[in-house]
Design an enzyme around this catalytic site. Sequence first.
Site, short mmCIF file in Angstrom:
data_model
loop_
_atom_site.label_atom_id
_atom_site.label_comp_id
_atom_site.label_asym_id
_atom_site.label_seq_id
_atom_site.Cartn_x
_atom_site.Cartn_y
_atom_site.Cartn_z
N TYR A 111 0.91 -1.34 0.09
CA TYR A 111 -0.11 0.21 0.01
C TYR A 111 0.94 1.41 -0.09
O TYR A 111 0.76 2.07 -0.70
CB TYR A 111 -1.00 -0.15 1.16
CG TYR A 111 -1.50 1.25 1.53
CD1 TYR A 111 -2.60 1.73 0.76
CD2 TYR A 111 -1.43 1.99 2.59
CE1 TYR A 111 -3.52 3.07 0.96
CE2 TYR A 111 -1.75 3.36 2.58
CZ TYR A 111 -2.80 3.70 1.91
OH TYR A 111 -3.54 5.08 2.07
N LYS A 166 1.65 4.08 -3.17
CA LYS A 166 1.61 5.65 -3.13
C LYS A 166 2.95 6.29 -3.24
O LYS A 166 3.03 7.33 -3.80
CB LYS A 166 1.06 5.79 -1.56
CG LYS A 166 -0.22 5.56 -1.29
CD LYS A 166 -1.48 6.52 -1.87
CE LYS A 166 -2.67 6.05 -1.54
NZ LYS A 166 -3.68 6.92 -2.17
N1 UFG Z 1 -5.10 -1.23 16.41
C1 UFG Z 1 -5.35 -2.22 17.43
N2 UFG Z 1 -6.58 -2.93 17.31
C2 UFG Z 1 -7.49 -2.79 16.24
C3 UFG Z 1 -7.25 -1.80 15.18
C4 UFG Z 1 -5.80 -1.22 15.40
O1 UFG Z 1 -4.83 -2.23 18.25
O2 UFG Z 1 -8.46 -3.50 16.47
C5 UFG Z 1 -4.03 -0.54 16.39
C6 UFG Z 1 -2.90 -0.78 15.27
O3 UFG Z 1 -2.03 -1.96 15.59
C7 UFG Z 1 -2.16 0.33 15.06
C8 UFG Z 1 -3.46 1.61 15.34
O4 UFG Z 1 -4.30 0.84 16.28
O5 UFG Z 1 -1.08 0.52 16.31
C9 UFG Z 1 -4.03 2.17 14.47
O6 UFG Z 1 -4.51 1.41 13.46
P1 UFG Z 1 -5.29 1.74 12.15
O7 UFG Z 1 -5.70 0.44 11.63
O8 UFG Z 1 -6.65 2.48 12.53
O9 UFG Z 1 -4.54 2.47 11.39
P2 UFG Z 1 -2.98 2.49 10.79
O10 UFG Z 1 -2.06 3.11 11.71
O11 UFG Z 1 -2.78 1.00 10.60
O12 UFG Z 1 -2.89 3.17 9.44
C10 UFG Z 1 -2.48 2.91 8.26
C11 UFG Z 1 -1.52 3.75 7.82
C12 UFG Z 1 -2.17 4.69 7.09
C13 UFG Z 1 -3.27 4.23 6.15
C14 UFG Z 1 -4.11 3.44 6.85
C15 UFG Z 1 -5.17 2.92 6.04
O13 UFG Z 1 -0.59 4.29 8.62
O14 UFG Z 1 -1.27 5.67 6.44
O15 UFG Z 1 -3.44 2.31 7.79
O16 UFG Z 1 -6.01 2.37 6.57
F1 UFG Z 1 -3.75 5.27 5.48
#
Ligand code: UFG
Length: 326
Positions: free
Chosen positions: A139, A143
Amino acid sequence: MILVTGGAGYIGSHANKELNLAGYETVVLDNMSYGHQDFLKWGVFEEVDLGDTEAIRDVFRKYEIEAVMHFAAFTYVGESVEDPQKYYLNNLRNTLNLFQVMNEFEVKKLVFSSTCATYGNPQKIPLTEDHPQNPINPYGQGKLMVEKILKDYSQAYDLRYVSLRYFNAAGADPEQDVGERHDPETHLIPLILDAAAGKREDIKIFGTDYPTPDGTCIRDYIHVTDLADAHIKALKYLETGGKSEVFNLGNGNGFSVREVIEEAKKVTGNQIKATEIERRPGDPPILVGSSKKAREILKWQPKYDDLTKIITTAWEWYKKDNEVGM
Ligand code: UFG
């Protein structure tokens, strides 16, 4: 008119609203694979898949497009690892189709949705735009490839672009016209709200042994309306002759998964059960960005700049969306 690809999605719909409030006319282009019909509240809508170059041309023939905001993309990081082809075909090949048609019709202004996932594992925090980019998933890789292609295209075809590297988009339109709704939902805040509403038993914390103060991952949550506002400012910057640039968009404050859960308990007034499980592959321990450059050059000033405001708007939207039906 401004072409808004992915305007039926989460960030695209918020930007489409702000564009219309700012007096722009918009054409929303979306293939509705993840978009929502009820998010199409502003501008005209064309159901087009960016895989179909001729259909893109038809849109450019039908409307006088002055600039493009390109949101349309798949965004599930985990899925991109399992099925990279799906991501490269949509986020890269289809993006090139769009750029090809822009070039044919001499549309020279673009605002592109990039991501902090292009940095990979940070070497220093906060991340600034000049930090090395070594994405750790397809992903982010796709980008980054588009960012590099834009550099070449801008030199060859006088395209001027702004790439916006979003940190963690969160929250919802404070007027609740649109909000966050993904299927499947994988993002932390909406899943926590599901747990707060009793729609899921618990929130799973992915990893508690990270090198952070409480052992859980730290992210920089940025309100979607502030992101939308940055797009308007980026467009105005291009309209007034600004040169191609890249900007981070974040609040510059990091919150751990545990801190987000605690804040959601306060905002919702509900109990939220958290279950600690193993790490999710591909998650950097800390992603916090410096948006100094966007503040200085675009004069961007986030309004919903604390976690309470972000979760409050997310919760207001969540309650409305779940009563009205999904
Ligand atoms: N997390 C949990 N439990 C969950 C979901 C998430 O502990 O059920 C944690 C993840 O491990 C992470 C944080 O919460 O540490 C945020 O997770 P998100 O899935 O909400 O978002 P991300 O940080 O994974 O975001 C990433 C990229 C972005 C991108 C996005 C796309 O950093 O640039 O995913 O969905 F756009």
